[in-house]
Design an enzyme around this catalytic site. Structure first.
Site, PDB file in Angstrom:
ATOM      1  CG  PHE B 255      -1.712   1.225   1.418  1.00 16.42           C
ATOM      2  CD1 PHE B 255      -1.515   2.007   2.533  1.00 16.42           C
ATOM      3  CD2 PHE B 255      -2.648   1.626   0.490  1.00 16.42           C
ATOM      4  CE1 PHE B 255      -2.240   3.164   2.717  1.00 16.42           C
ATOM      5  CE2 PHE B 255      -3.379   2.783   0.665  1.00 16.42           C
ATOM      6  CZ  PHE B 255      -3.178   3.563   1.788  1.00 16.42           C
ATOM      7  CE1 TYR B 256       1.349   2.175   5.373  1.00  9.51           C
ATOM      8  CE2 TYR B 256       1.244   4.404   4.554  1.00  9.51           C
ATOM      9  CZ  TYR B 256       0.874   3.452   5.475  1.00  9.51           C
ATOM     10  OH  TYR B 256       0.026   3.790   6.485  1.00  9.51           O
TER      11      TYR B 256
END
Lengths: 330, 548
Positions: B255-256
């Site tokens: 996600f990051y």
């Protein structure tokens, strides 16, 4: 012993409106009982006889009170276990009550003695009774139990459902039964058949009250609502059918309900520690009264001389039986 | 006009553009016509060298896709042909040191401490690639390493196949003839072809057991409809990278990597599971784990050793039960305290005592603790022996479900496995998760569901009867009052209520009594006639059984 008014009373001109707009009514505490029960009051009934009030409690006692003085008139012998259900005949002659283990007693209010005792847990194959209801007309009574059954002729209307409440209609023709699952069924006594099923609630229905003309049924449920059912029309068990009004406003379980003798007001007690008075024509609350604990039982005064409001009695968690009267009445 | 598309393909991808290459590309036929279309094997045509043609331009890298902003991480050198290219791509798996198990010399399979039939059976038991590899498989070097390579290889292949498929669609949708180009560059271009991405829909399942598919289409409405594609391929790229490089990554990391594209963690979670379902592998095989121990480059073989130790939830209690983990630890399961259940991947061997009579799965931890304190596992029931108690603390996590499945597969049919759940919707749902699997991990339910489990919920009516019968006995006042209140309140049937009911010390605990009745009934029933589902799980043919 005057308290502050708990509601706002406003004069309204009702001549121009088709239906009277919801008013606000004020109720004051009239009197508290002299000796409270040792435990929560779980059932209460204002009888027509002598204007007395019968109350049952979790401590196993059943007491009869004088509504004017708040003193105890009579008590029946204390049972070892808590009493969970109370049903008083309309003429006030008998009181039927049931304890948590299923022992049912019939109390002769005139004579003062226990004239009947039934240990329903000894019935083979059936569950002990939970909620009991005297037939207003005759010498029979209905009881719910684990199997949602009836005393006279076993009515197996539920599979493993727990019957929470049963109540005869004032005309003695039907019995309404409610289950922990929220289902309400109407049983016709003459034909011994189930006439209707209502599934307006999805959570347990804790209280059922009939209107005096036996045409409306008010159910109080753990889903924080009271639903008014029109029980004249037969309807299939579609959810919501038969329900004509929904009274919302409580913030927790609605534990008890009663419809006034003139059929215009309803009374409800809730686990949110309030009592609400509802106007049934306007379908709205007209008064909210705060109490000290969960209000387990409420009951209107049977005959009321006032046109639109009357007195009622409540019992709650603190074990005190409280009488209330409308502001402006003596 | 540039479509808003940024697709980052994995480091090494073969691009076949039928428009450029005029060779006859034969795709390997699908073994199973019902298989998901993207599970086809990648083309294995070694003769094709259109790839070097494509990249042989002077300016280095000049792909027709560049205008669209498709970036390759590193352009491969043009002079390789396909087979070498492939070898280099998958070089990490070819290196034998990657396959050296810990504490072992390399390569000679006779040095493997595990008997080979055990290794083989572990492999053989899994008929399809992509299923959970037991620890046994890892110990044995090259022969098994082949298998591992194949497994990982196929995941990589499939991701690449998906990307290829997409690129083929893209190239087909782009203009190639002069007229089309003119139209493309005109004021009002019309996109005639749509790009489709078929994914496995984890919520649809047909009767045959095949999964339904859902399709993402571009364009569909606005130009933003390309974003699901971009998200999916970004995940695919990152998973590809994770497998090839051998660096385990987590969903959070994914996600990051690109917060702007994904916007929400939930999107990443869903896409990862979708990718795993579409490729028909486990998420762990995409090298997306929960919490890798270290982020240094580890060899693929070692990854499995270091896989998640993150917060297993379930507890187990029993007597004489030993769990051998992959790192060599031995966990002694005791009756005095609950032990955390490790992931199935971390379990190498499970040794059960011979006299296991029953297995109880409990929904609530409070009930588990109460029963444990009461020494319930020692309860012999009808014959001497003990039992095993498991709790998932509510909805069970993967490790607990895998463990339950393992027990279900290994225990003889006379041993009942019962689940004690509350008599409400959640309880029944939890029981169904153990028994049939969950919706989101449906594609793995063959690993996780144990239909053998039977439900013995606490039903309100039974509870009431029990409590009310207790009231008639001689009990202290306070206790009677407690019971009365409990009955009057009519809370949803909770097993805790039975636990919290006070009782005299010489009386059996009501919950124990209730469970005793239920479990002994199941033991008796199973001794007489094992249920078909149990038999099926155990692999016994009922007809054969009848013969005896």
């Amino acid at each position: 012993m005057f308290q502050r008014p708990l509601g706002i009373y406003r004069e309204r001109d009702t001549t121009q409106h088709k239906t009277p707009p919801p008013r606000s009514l004020a109720y004051l505490r009239a009197i508290d009982c002299a000796e409270p029960h040792g435990d929560a009051v779980w059932g209460i009934s204002w009888t027509a006889k002598d204007d007395s009030v019968i109350s049952i409690s979790a401590d196993g006692t059943i007491k009869r009170w004088n509504s004017t003085s708040g003193q105890v008139m009579r008590t029946a012998p204390t049972h070892t276990l808590g009493l969970v259900s109370l049903s008083v005949a309309p003429d006030g002659r008998f009181a039927l009550y049931n304890s948590v283990d299923g022992t049912t007693f019939l109390w002769d209010l005139e004579g003062g003695a226990i004239v009947g005792k039934h240990e329903s847990y000894t019935r083979p194959g059936a569950e002990p009774s939970w909620s009991v209801s005297l037939n207003p007309k005759g010498r029979t009574y209905a009881a719910t139990g684990g199997d949602f059954g009836e005393q006279r002729g076993i009515l197996q209307s539920g599979r493993g459902k727990f019957g929470m409440r049963c109540s005869h209609s004032p005309d003695g023709s039907r019995v309404a039964l409610s289950a922990e699952s929220g289902q309400i069924v109407i049983f016709d006594l003459a034909s011994s058949t189930l006439t209707s099923t209502y599934t307006s609630h999805a959570m347990a229905v804790r209280s059922l009250s009939w209107s005096p003309d036996s045409q409306l049924l008010l159910s109080a449920s753990e889903d924080k609502r009271l639903i008014l059912h029109d029980v004249r029309t037969t309807s299939p068990g579609r959810p919501g059918s038969g329900a004509v009004a929904s009274l919302t406003g409580h913030s927790s379980w609605v534990l008890s309900s009663d419809i006034s003798p003139d059929g215009r007001l309803a009374l409800s007690g809730s686990a949110d520690k309030t009592i609400k008075v509802w106007d049934l024509t306007a379908r709205a609350a007209v008064s909210t009264i705060a109490d000290t604990g969960e209000v387990w039982a409420v009951s209107w005064q049977p005959s009321s001389t006032a046109a639109s409001s009357g007195a009622f009695v409540t019992g709650g968690e603190d074990g005190i039986v409280r009488w209330w009267k409308a502001a402006g009445t003596s | 006009m540039k479509p808003n598309l940024v697709v980052v393909i994995g480091t090494r991808v073969r691009i076949l553009t039928p428009a450029i290459c005029d060779r006859d590309h034969q795709l390997v036929p699908r073994p199973d016509p019902d298989m998901h279309p993207l599970l086809t094997e990648a083309p294995v045509n070694d003769d094709c060298d259109c790839f070097p043609d494509l990249l042989a331009d002077e300016d280095g890298f000049n792909s027709p896709f560049e205008d669209l902003g498709i970036y390759l991480n590193s352009p491969p050198t043009p002079t390789q042909n396909i087979s070498e290219y492939e070898r280099d791509n998958l070089a990490p798996y070819n290196r034998s040191d990657d396959l050296t198990p810990l504490n072992m010399d390399d390569s000679d399979s006779d040095d493997c401490p595990q008997p080979h039939d055990k290794c083989r059976s572990a492999i053989g038991a899994q008929s399809r690639t992509g299923e959970a590899l037991t620890k046994d498989a890892m110990r044995c070097a090259p022969a098994v390493g082949e298998f591992i390579k194949t497994t990982r290889y196929s995941s990589v292949q499939r991701i690449e196949a998906m990307a290829l498929d997409f690129l083929e669609q893209l190239s087909a949708a782009l203009p190639s003839t002069k007229e089309e180009i003119e139209e493309f560059l005109s004021k009002r271009p019309k996109v005639s072809k749509k790009l489709e991405l078929k994914l496995t829909d984890r919520r649809k399942r047909f009767d045959s057991g095949a999964s339904g598919t859902r399709t993402q289409i571009f364009p569909r409405g606005t130009r933003a409809s390309i974003i699901p594609f971009a998200q999916f391929f970004r995940i695919a790229d990152l998973a590809h990278e994770a497998i090839v490089d051998g660096l385990p990554t987590t969903k959070r990391d994914l996600f990051y990597k690109d917060v702007q594209l994904f916007k929400k963690q939930v999107t990443v979670d869903k896409l990862v599971d979708d990718l795993a379902a579409t490729i028909n592998t486990e998420r762990a095989h995409l090298n997306i784990v929960n919490k890798p121990r270290s982020r240094q480059a580890v060899k693929p073989a070692e990854i499995i050793f270091h896989l998640k130790r993150a917060s297993p939830k379930g507890l187990i209690c029993g007597i004489g039960l030993l769990i051998h983990t992959s790192v060599g630890d031995v966990i002694h399961v005791t009756e005095s305290e609950g032990t955390l259940i490790p992931l199935a991947e971390d379990i190498s061997t499970l040794s059960l005592p011979n006299d296991v009579n029953w297995v109880l799965i409990v929904e609530k931890e409070a009930v588990f603790q109460t029963l444990r304190q009461l020494g319930f596992v020692r309860h012999p029931f009808s014959q001497p022996g003990t039992g095993i108690m498991i709790t998932g603390k509510g909805y069970p996590d993967l490790a607990t479900r895998q463990f339950a499945k393992k027990l279900s597969d290994s225990l003889p049919p006379t041993v009942p496995i019962v689940a004690l759940v509350d008599g409400d919707a959640y309880g029944i749902d939890i029981a169904s998760v153990y028994k049939f699997g969950s919706v989101t991990l449906r594609h793995e339910s063959h690993n996780l569901a144990a239909p053998r489990i039977e439900c013995i919920g606490i039903w309100t009516s039974e509870l009431a009867l029990q409590a009310r019968s207790m009231l008639r006995r001689e009990l202290p006042e306070r206790w009677k009052r407690e019971l009365t209140y409990m009955l009057y309140m009519r809370h949803k049937a909770e097993t805790e209520i039975l636990c919290s009911v006070p009782r005299s010390l010489d009386e059996p605990h009501p919950l124990v009594r209730y469970l005793t009745d239920k479990i002994s009934e199941r033991i008796r029933a199973l001794a007489l006639e094992p249920t078909p589902s149990v038999l099926a799980n155990y692999g016994v043919d009922e007809a054969l059984l009848n013969e005896f």
